[in-house]
Design a protein around this motif. Structure first.
Motif, short mmCIF file in Angstrom:
data_model
loop_
_atom_site.label_atom_id
_atom_site.label_comp_id
_atom_site.label_asym_id
_atom_site.label_seq_id
_atom_site.Cartn_x
_atom_site.Cartn_y
_atom_site.Cartn_z
N LEU A 132 6.90 1.24 -7.92
CA LEU A 132 7.44 0.66 -6.68
C LEU A 132 8.88 1.09 -6.45
N SER A 133 9.61 1.30 -7.53
CA SER A 133 11.01 1.69 -7.33
C SER A 133 11.14 3.11 -6.81
N TYR A 134 10.07 3.90 -6.93
CA TYR A 134 10.11 5.25 -6.37
C TYR A 134 9.70 5.28 -4.90
N CYS A 135 9.10 4.19 -4.42
CA CYS A 135 8.55 4.22 -3.06
C CYS A 135 9.63 4.15 -2.02
N ASP A 136 9.39 4.82 -0.89
CA ASP A 136 10.30 4.62 0.23
C ASP A 136 9.87 3.37 0.99
N ALA A 137 10.63 3.03 2.01
CA ALA A 137 10.43 1.73 2.65
C ALA A 137 9.06 1.60 3.30
N LYS A 138 8.65 2.66 3.99
CA LYS A 138 7.35 2.57 4.68
C LYS A 138 6.23 2.40 3.68
N THR A 139 6.27 3.18 2.62
CA THR A 139 5.22 3.09 1.62
C THR A 139 5.22 1.69 1.01
N LEU A 140 6.40 1.20 0.69
CA LEU A 140 6.46 -0.12 0.08
C LEU A 140 5.93 -1.18 1.03
N GLY A 141 6.26 -1.02 2.31
CA GLY A 141 5.76 -1.96 3.31
C GLY A 141 4.25 -1.95 3.39
N ASN A 142 3.66 -0.79 3.16
CA ASN A 142 2.20 -0.71 3.13
C ASN A 142 1.65 -1.28 1.83
N VAL A 143 2.33 -0.97 0.75
CA VAL A 143 1.83 -1.40 -0.56
C VAL A 143 1.73 -2.92 -0.63
N LYS B 62 0.14 6.56 3.30
CA LYS B 62 -1.17 5.93 3.50
C LYS B 62 -0.96 4.53 4.03
N ASN B 63 -1.95 4.05 4.75
CA ASN B 63 -1.84 2.66 5.16
C ASN B 63 -2.45 1.75 4.09
N ALA B 64 -2.35 0.46 4.33
CA ALA B 64 -2.73 -0.50 3.29
C ALA B 64 -4.18 -0.34 2.86
N GLU B 65 -5.06 -0.13 3.84
CA GLU B 65 -6.48 -0.02 3.52
C GLU B 65 -6.74 1.19 2.64
N GLU B 66 -6.07 2.30 2.96
CA GLU B 66 -6.26 3.52 2.17
C GLU B 66 -5.73 3.32 0.75
N ILE B 67 -4.58 2.66 0.64
CA ILE B 67 -4.01 2.41 -0.68
C ILE B 67 -4.96 1.55 -1.49
N ARG B 68 -5.54 0.59 -0.80
CA ARG B 68 -6.47 -0.30 -1.49
C ARG B 68 -7.63 0.48 -2.06
N GLN B 69 -8.09 1.46 -1.30
CA GLN B 69 -9.21 2.26 -1.79
C GLN B 69 -8.80 3.13 -2.96
N ILE B 70 -7.61 3.70 -2.86
CA ILE B 70 -7.13 4.56 -3.95
C ILE B 70 -7.05 3.76 -5.24
N LEU B 71 -6.52 2.57 -5.12
CA LEU B 71 -6.30 1.78 -6.34
C LEU B 71 -7.48 0.88 -6.67
#
Lengths: 570, 179
Positions: free
Chosen positions: A88-99, B146-155
């Motif tokens: 998570l510390s490597y993620c940029d803001a958009k990625t983290l927001g999605n994660v 990736k969007n949330a759904e895609e990340i969910r699938q990856i993980l």
């Protein structure tokens, strides 16, 4: 808004103050109660996202039949909390927001304040902007600062933390503890009495830093009892004046300062400094972000160009404490003779929210310091020169120090060991503590390890580092032998560079203070153990003792997030 | 940098597969000591006799261990540069510019995403910080964009409840705007 009468002595605790007046010192009131680890752990606020310590998962029955006991998937369990922190510390803001939308565990893990703080600080640094507005969390602040304005207004929703049941994580929970530990009652009242009645032996055995009133101490007494003997002291009332009276609200400070001026903030854990306008910093403290090492304002330019702020404090202060007046007759602040812009950084405005502060350090360049409490109370913990506190592991040559990054972390790991030191260490190498109140000025002698914790919602102080005849000899030696450690002059164009400071100072003092210079140059050895115990390559007694070797190993194993940390005076 | 540690050989034994067979790999101590687990198992001074020390690596499968060994051996010859923070790049290859390491975690070399996660947990278990950082970095870039759904699938993760998901999406609308 704080009323100063709240800070008075706790005499109202005693029903009959007359009868108990003499006994007050010996009763088990908060004033004399020993603070134990349990005083810190009784935190009231649960984790905002509902996280509980790891062991709880064995005791919780399922909330509902279909929820697993732990809501981490098998994959998430295999990747433990620390690994996720790295990813998570490597993620940029958009990625983290999605994660954070992906799963319950990631929602909680990805919302950790420090991740978003680092994103804000790094993006500010990359785009060279200061923080001019804040929202109620670091994540929201990121969005506020870095999303295109039109869309932000349309789409921005302040985030509403969801309580996610079923997340058990020691890592995340411990972080919550470290940032929300309770402040012991004993820290909030005056306990160090004015010390005139103590014998010298009693003084030596005391756990409290002595306290004197500003009226009662003459310059000669200050020099002979404290500065020359290198002993700390709190001088009550020394900072009284306009600043203490007026700076209790931000409006006053803002009214007398340019709204676009930015101030540097830092903390032990932040990867780099953040620059705030005063208004934004005020809001930051008022929002009370939950984080382990809150950013505190620590700015060397705060008074530059601000005569009002200067006048609010310095004239009264110098009048009340002539021993600290640079223009007075006592030959203090010897570095001023290098020139005000050429000398290393020397005077800072400090401000911070509750629980902000600094972990153990020794002040730079062999200097003494005075620290004037203007608003809010501070807790101080001191360890004598040459005797590092628990959890602080300097390398033999003093080049690096390994220590916990936040005050909360130090308390969790080392408070109990700290209590032991009062018993185990010989007199003279024992720690000392005290609380300073608005109007107090504390003298921090050179070489002493000290840690400070801000106790109130708003805490403002002014500090100044200086050389006087009492530490000039050590400083001259330092400027030659420890050039790598010289700080406060490397990042400004006009400041004298480390390799030139010794000669420049000698040159300046030859005409201005020849007698003090001569005496200092005659000194050949260190007179302070902070540096004399570093210079030799022989391991000191502590390391040769096998039991303490074992203890050190255990410390290393216990403390995960140890990092080499040079206290950033810049 | 050849010194005597490169001449001392160890044998690493993987976790047995479903048929009970383990795979074994020979590796020099000089290369293997990057792993904290191996370093601690062997200790600082060991007897040099005829038998090659054998170390069990229980939680790591055979083909994963094979990759770990090749990482360790290559690192001995060409150390991996430390991953800086901030990353200093917006793609994996920008951050990690050493070709061998780029290729090492590439899909073509690993074969599957599962192998990446296996490597990550092996690095964690064996205490190989450099491999850990490299694999974490790769995971991060697999999630980027990736969007949330895609990340969910990856993980392959369980979802939030519908209510939680709705609220989370509501709070994160700002992601969908383009800079």
């Amino acid at each position: 808004m704080r009323e100063r009468q709240q800070y008075g002595r706790n005499d109202d605790e005693n029903n009959n103050s007359e009868v108990n007046a003499k006994r007050v010192k010996f009763s088990a009131s908060p004033r004399t109660k020993r603070v134990t680890l349990s005083d810190f752990t009784c935190i009231q606020d649960p984790h905002p996202f509902g996280v509980l310590p790891g062991g709880n998962q064995f005791f919780m029955s399922d909330q509902s039949a279909q929820q697993p006991t732990s809501s981490k998937s098998l994959l998430e369990q295999v990747l433990d909390d620390k690994l996720w922190q790295t990813v998570l510390s490597y993620c940029d803001a958009k990625t983290l927001g999605n994660v954070v939308q992906v799963s319950r565990y990631l929602y909680v893990a990805g919302h950790q304040s420090e991740l978003w703080r680092d994103l804000v600080l790094r993006q500010c640094d990359a785009t060279k902007i200061a923080i001019t507005k804040v929202a109620k969390s670091w994540k929201d602040t990121y969005v506020l600062l870095f999303s295109p304005t039109t869309t932000t207004q349309r789409l921005f929703v302040q985030s509403r933390p969801m309580n996610i049941p079923g997340i058990y994580s020691d890592t995340i929970y411990q972080s919550h503890f470290c940032r929300s530990f309770a402040i012991p009652d004993a820290w909030l009242v005056r306990t160090n009495d004015q010390n005139e009645n103590y014998t010298e032996q009693q003084q030596q055995q005391r756990r409290e830093i002595p306290c004197v009133s500003v009226e009662s101490i003459s310059p000669q007494a200050f020099f002979s009892h404290y500065e020359e003997t290198n002993q700390p002291v709190v001088i009550q009332g020394a900072a009284n004046g306009k600043a203490v009276d007026c700076w209790s609200n931000w409006e006053y400070l803002q009214a007398h300062s340019s709204p676009t001026k930015t101030f540097r903030t830092t903390s032990g854990a932040a990867p780099l400094s953040g620059y705030f306008t005063l208004d934004a910093y005020r809001k930051y403290t008022e929002f009370e972000y939950l984080e382990e090492s809150p950013l505190y304002l620590f700015d060397r330019n705060a008074f530059v160009g601000n005569e009002q702020w200067e006048d609010d404090f310095f004239p009264d202060f110098y009048r009340q404490c002539p021993y600290w007046d640079p223009s007075g007759q006592y030959g203090h602040d010897l570095l001023q003779h290098l020139g005000s812009r050429q000398r290393p950084d020397h005077t800072w405005l400090i401000a911070g929210p509750k629980r902000s502060g600094s972990v153990f350090h020794i002040d730079p360049n062999c200097t003494h310091a005075w620290n004037a409490c203007i608003q809010g109370r501070k807790r101080w913990i001191f360890y004598p020169p040459g005797d590092p506190p628990p959890g602080v592991l300097p390398s033999l040559d003093g080049d690096e120090v390994a220590l916990p990054l936040s005050v909360g972390e130090w308390i969790v790991q080392y408070w109990e060991e700290h209590m032991e030191q009062y018993r185990q260490r010989p007199v003279g190498s024992r720690p000392m503590e005290c609380t300073t109140f608005p109007g107090d000025v504390i003298f921090v002698p050179h070489g002493w390890w000290h840690s400070v914790i801000n106790l109130d919602d708003v805490n403002i102080a002014i500090t100044h580092n200086y050389l006087s005849p009492s530490n000039l000899g050590n400083a001259l030696k330092f400027f030659v032998e420890k050039q790598d450690h010289i700080s406060g002059c490397r990042d400004r164009a006009e400041s004298i560079k480390p390799e030139m400071i010794h000669d420049a100072l000698v040159e300046a003092l030859r005409t201005k203070e020849p007698k003090h210079l001569e005496k200092a140059m005659a000194q050949t050895e260190w007179t302070c153990r902070a540096w004399s115990s570093q210079s030799t390559n022989q391991p000191d007694k502590e390391q040769q003792d096998p039991t303490s070797e074992v203890k050190r190993k255990t410390i290393m194993e216990q403390t995960e997030p140890l990092a080499s940390f040079t206290f950033s005076f810049l | 940098m050849a010194d005597e540690m490169d001449n001392i050989m160890l044998r690493l034994k993987s976790m047995p597969d479903e048929n009970g067979n383990s795979r074994e790999f020979e590796i020099s101590y000089g290369a293997a000591k990057l792993s904290e687990l191996i370093k601690d198992s062997v200790g600082d001074d060991f007897e040099e006799d005829d038998t090659m020390p054998e170390i069990d690596v229980p939680r790591v499968k055979g083909d994963c261990l094979e990759k770990v060994v090749s990482f360790l051996q290559h690192y001995r010859k060409e150390p991996m540069k430390e991953i800086p923070t901030p990353l200093g790049g917006s793609s994996f290859n920008e951050v990690m510019d050493q070709e061998w390491y780029q290729q090492f975690v590439d899909d073509s070399n690993l074969g599957s995403r599962d192998m990446l996660f296996d490597l990550l947990t092996a690095a964690n278990f064996m205490g190989i910080k450099e491999l850990l950082d490299l694999t974490c970095l790769k995971v991060t870039f697999q999630l980027t964009g990736k969007n949330a759904e895609e990340i969910r699938q990856i993980l392959r993760l369980p979802e939030l409840t519908p209510e939680e998901e709705a609220q989370a999406r509501e709070d994160h609308k700002w992601i969908f705007e383009e800079n």
